[in-house]
Each structure stands twice: as C-alpha cells, then as structure tokens.
Design a protein around this motif. Sequence first.
Motif, PDB file in Angstrom:
ATOM      1  N   UNK A  26      36.028 -47.671  23.840  1.00 32.07           N
ATOM      2  CA  UNK A  26      34.228 -48.632  23.546  1.00 32.07           C
ATOM      3  C   UNK A  26      33.787 -47.686  23.046  1.00 32.07           C
ATOM      4  N   UNK A  27      32.295 -47.951  22.782  1.00 34.93           N
ATOM      5  CA  UNK A  27      31.570 -46.901  22.529  1.00 34.93           C
ATOM      6  C   UNK A  27      30.916 -45.453  23.542  1.00 34.93           C
ATOM      7  N   UNK A  28      31.423 -46.491  24.825  1.00 36.45           N
ATOM      8  CA  UNK A  28      30.757 -45.474  25.523  1.00 36.45           C
ATOM      9  C   UNK A  28      32.469 -44.613  26.658  1.00 36.45           C
ATOM     10  N   UNK A  29      32.889 -44.749  25.431  1.00 31.21           N
ATOM     11  CA  UNK A  29      34.590 -44.270  26.248  1.00 31.21           C
ATOM     12  C   UNK A  29      35.625 -44.179  26.891  1.00 31.21           C
ATOM     13  N   UNK A  30      35.221 -45.357  26.750  1.00 28.11           N
ATOM     14  CA  UNK A  30      35.504 -46.489  28.008  1.00 28.11           C
ATOM     15  C   UNK A  30      37.260 -46.642  27.235  1.00 28.11           C
ATOM     16  N   UNK A  31      38.388 -47.189  28.384  1.00 30.59           N
ATOM     17  CA  UNK A  31      39.545 -48.025  27.655  1.00 30.59           C
ATOM     18  C   UNK A  31      39.458 -49.304  27.992  1.00 30.59           C
ATOM     19  N   UNK A  32      39.511 -49.847  26.302  1.00 28.15           N
ATOM     20  CA  UNK A  32      39.288 -51.287  26.538  1.00 28.15           C
ATOM     21  C   UNK A  32      40.732 -52.354  25.998  1.00 28.15           C
ATOM     22  N   UNK A  46      53.412 -56.554  31.742  1.00 25.79           N
ATOM     23  CA  UNK A  46      53.853 -55.232  30.649  1.00 25.79           C
ATOM     24  C   UNK A  46      52.731 -54.509  30.926  1.00 25.79           C
ATOM     25  N   UNK A  47      51.375 -54.818  31.330  1.00 27.66           N
ATOM     26  CA  UNK A  47      50.086 -54.180  31.206  1.00 27.66           C
ATOM     27  C   UNK A  47      50.255 -52.778  32.266  1.00 27.66           C
ATOM     28  N   UNK A  48      51.239 -53.369  32.875  1.00 26.91           N
ATOM     29  CA  UNK A  48      51.545 -52.527  34.389  1.00 26.91           C
ATOM     30  C   UNK A  48      51.176 -51.042  34.040  1.00 26.91           C
ATOM     31  N   UNK A  49      51.994 -51.408  32.636  1.00 26.41           N
ATOM     32  CA  UNK A  49      52.150 -49.545  32.309  1.00 26.41           C
ATOM     33  C   UNK A  49      50.908 -49.138  31.617  1.00 26.41           C
ATOM     34  N   UNK A  50      49.473 -49.984  31.448  1.00 28.51           N
ATOM     35  CA  UNK A  50      48.655 -49.876  31.271  1.00 28.51           C
ATOM     36  C   UNK A  50      47.640 -49.077  32.091  1.00 28.51           C
ATOM     37  N   UNK A  51      48.121 -48.831  33.382  1.00 27.49           N
ATOM     38  CA  UNK A  51      47.294 -48.545  34.596  1.00 27.49           C
ATOM     39  C   UNK A  51      45.937 -48.541  34.558  1.00 27.49           C
ATOM     40  N   UNK A  52      45.842 -46.976  33.484  1.00 25.92           N
ATOM     41  CA  UNK A  52      44.419 -46.885  33.468  1.00 25.92           C
ATOM     42  C   UNK A  52      42.830 -46.963  32.773  1.00 25.92           C
ATOM     43  N   UNK A  53      43.952 -48.580  32.535  1.00 22.55           N
ATOM     44  CA  UNK A  53      42.414 -49.220  31.262  1.00 22.55           C
ATOM     45  C   UNK A  53      41.081 -49.425  32.312  1.00 22.55           C
ATOM     46  N   UNK A  54      40.340 -48.641  31.844  1.00 17.85           N
ATOM     47  CA  UNK A  54      38.927 -49.944  32.858  1.00 17.85           C
ATOM     48  C   UNK A  54      37.790 -50.588  32.103  1.00 17.85           C
ATOM     49  N   UNK A  55      38.443 -51.158  31.282  1.00 17.12           N
ATOM     50  CA  UNK A  55      38.113 -52.777  30.700  1.00 17.12           C
ATOM     51  C   UNK A  55      39.240 -53.863  30.805  1.00 17.12           C
ATOM     52  N   UNK A  56      39.187 -54.855  30.970  1.00 19.18           N
ATOM     53  CA  UNK A  56      40.127 -56.254  30.454  1.00 19.18           C
ATOM     54  C   UNK A  56      39.669 -57.415  30.420  1.00 19.18           C
ATOM     55  N   UNK A  77      36.345 -51.440  36.116  1.00 14.39           N
ATOM     56  CA  UNK A  77      35.495 -51.859  36.273  1.00 14.39           C
ATOM     57  C   UNK A  77      34.673 -52.749  35.319  1.00 14.39           C
ATOM     58  N   UNK A  78      35.123 -53.115  34.911  1.00  9.91           N
ATOM     59  CA  UNK A  78      34.979 -54.718  34.232  1.00  9.91           C
ATOM     60  C   UNK A  78      35.855 -55.285  33.486  1.00  9.91           C
ATOM     61  N   UNK A  79      36.523 -56.637  34.581  1.00 11.18           N
ATOM     62  CA  UNK A  79      37.232 -58.094  34.621  1.00 11.18           C
ATOM     63  C   UNK A  79      36.142 -58.752  34.137  1.00 11.18           C
ATOM     64  N   UNK A  80      37.381 -59.757  32.636  1.00 11.44           N
ATOM     65  CA  UNK A  80      36.175 -60.611  32.299  1.00 11.44           C
ATOM     66  C   UNK A  80      37.925 -62.188  32.351  1.00 11.44           C
ATOM     67  N   UNK A  81      37.933 -62.260  32.711  1.00 10.73           N
ATOM     68  CA  UNK A  81      38.936 -63.883  33.339  1.00 10.73           C
ATOM     69  C   UNK A  81      38.340 -65.095  32.904  1.00 10.73           C
ATOM     70  N   UNK A  82      37.030 -64.885  32.130  1.00 15.02           N
ATOM     71  CA  UNK A  82      36.195 -66.486  32.066  1.00 15.02           C
ATOM     72  C   UNK A  82      37.090 -67.789  31.581  1.00 15.02           C
ATOM     73  N   UNK A  83      36.560 -68.930  31.477  1.00 18.71           N
ATOM     74  CA  UNK A  83      37.623 -69.570  30.203  1.00 18.71           C
ATOM     75  C   UNK A  83      39.205 -69.948  30.452  1.00 18.71           C
TER      76      UNK A  83
END
Length: 250
Positions: A26-32, A46-56, A77-83
């Motif tokens: 992201x523009x503020x340097x987070x892994x999304x 499979x995304x358990x292999x990407x355990x260091x992500x900061x936004x999902x 720090x940011x989790x979106x599960x809407x809809x």
Amino acid sequence: MGKGKKEGPKGKKITLKMARKALKITPDGKWRLDLSNMGLNTFPKCILNMIDIEELDLSRNRLKTIPDFIGQFKKIHWLDLHSNYIEQLPKSIGQLEALCHLNVSNNSLGSSGLPEEIGSLRSLQTLNLGMNRLTALPPTMSALSNLKELGLFDNQFTVLPECILVLSNLKKINTKRNPLDHTQGESKDKMSEELYVMRGEDLCKLCLEKCKEERQKNKQKKCSNLIFSGLITPNSVAQTNQELWRITTA
C-alpha cells in the motif's frame, strides 16, 4: 448424484501462486492481500504461507465460515469480510491483537455468531457490523477502549446495547433502520445516528441493491442527492478503492 439433490456453485480455488500475485504494498508501506470478489466459497488455507500480511480483503465472496487459523495472522491490522454469507466468527478472532479495522457488514451474523473474544481486540478503532441479524452484542465489547466508529445499521436491535455506552472514545455510531425504542433519551444524548452521502458507483453491487430497496420504501422522503444513511466511514462497503481512507486513518 442422487435424484433431487443439487450441488451448489463451486467457488474459485486460490493457489499460493495466485495469492502471491494478489499481494501488493500500500502507499503507506503495508502488505495487502486483495482476494475480494473472486467467487470464493472457502477461506484459502494457502495464505497461511503469507502469515506476515498486514491487510486482508476477502469481501464480496461466498464465504460462510471463517476458520480458526485466522488467529495466526498476528500482524493484521485491517480485515475486510463484508458481503459474504458468514454466520459466525471464530473465537480465535480475539487473537488479532494488532487489528484496527474490522468490517463484517452485509453477512448473516446473528448475536450468537459474535464470540465473547471479540472484546479482546483492544486495538480496534472501527467496527462495521451493519446489514446482519444482530439483536445484542457480547458484553465483553465494553473492553474495546480504542473503538471510535461502530456500524450497527440494518440489524434487529430494539435497544442500544449497554456495553457500548461505556466506550469513552466512541465518536460515531450508526443505528439506522433498527426497531429501536427511541425513548432511550440518555443514550441518544451520548451518541447520535450518522448520515453520509455516497455516490452509487462507490458501492458494491449487493449493497447498492439494498440501498435502492430502502429508497423505494421511503419515496416520501425528499432527497436531492444519493443518500445511503446506512454506511459508516471508513468503510469498504462504501468505497472499493480504499487507499485514501487507509492513509488518512493511519
């Protein structure tokens, strides 16, 4: 396949290779990791292999359940599960100690689907529970001392949950379209319903259809703009491209 038995639509399967292609900074340097609107009906293990992500972002899919291993994503720090079609959040959701923004609006959550462990999300600043089937909240939510914005719109609350009345940092709450008892004067003095103006093109298809239905029911109300009073910002239901609010709330 037996007579009269139907199989549901098969969701898209995400491989680790596909997930890595969806990963960006992201523009503020987070892994999304953005896996939104991909027709998923199961949470991609499979995304358990990407355990260091900061936004999902897993919004606008067909998910019905969230697995216990969600608690392993300690840096999110940011989790979106809407809809989606989620009926229950796992207890392990409370292990996301860094989580600041959680959106589970437009799902199938009943009050029993919110675990008490949600009160352990002490870093949570925005929580969107709108467009569900909630009648009550876990009392443990009174511990969400950093919560600033709360969306409860389009649920089945008849009274404001007492647990939110003690949240000193809560600045915005949206309770539109609930069968609330409006004699709760003291509660209304502390927290007022918020109104936001949104453009139709900023809404996902499911939410836009729901808003149009509400507008049809309330034709007698004059409105010069497209008003969707059920949306609280920052909110990925209201805005597909979230770079702007992510930066302003960082």
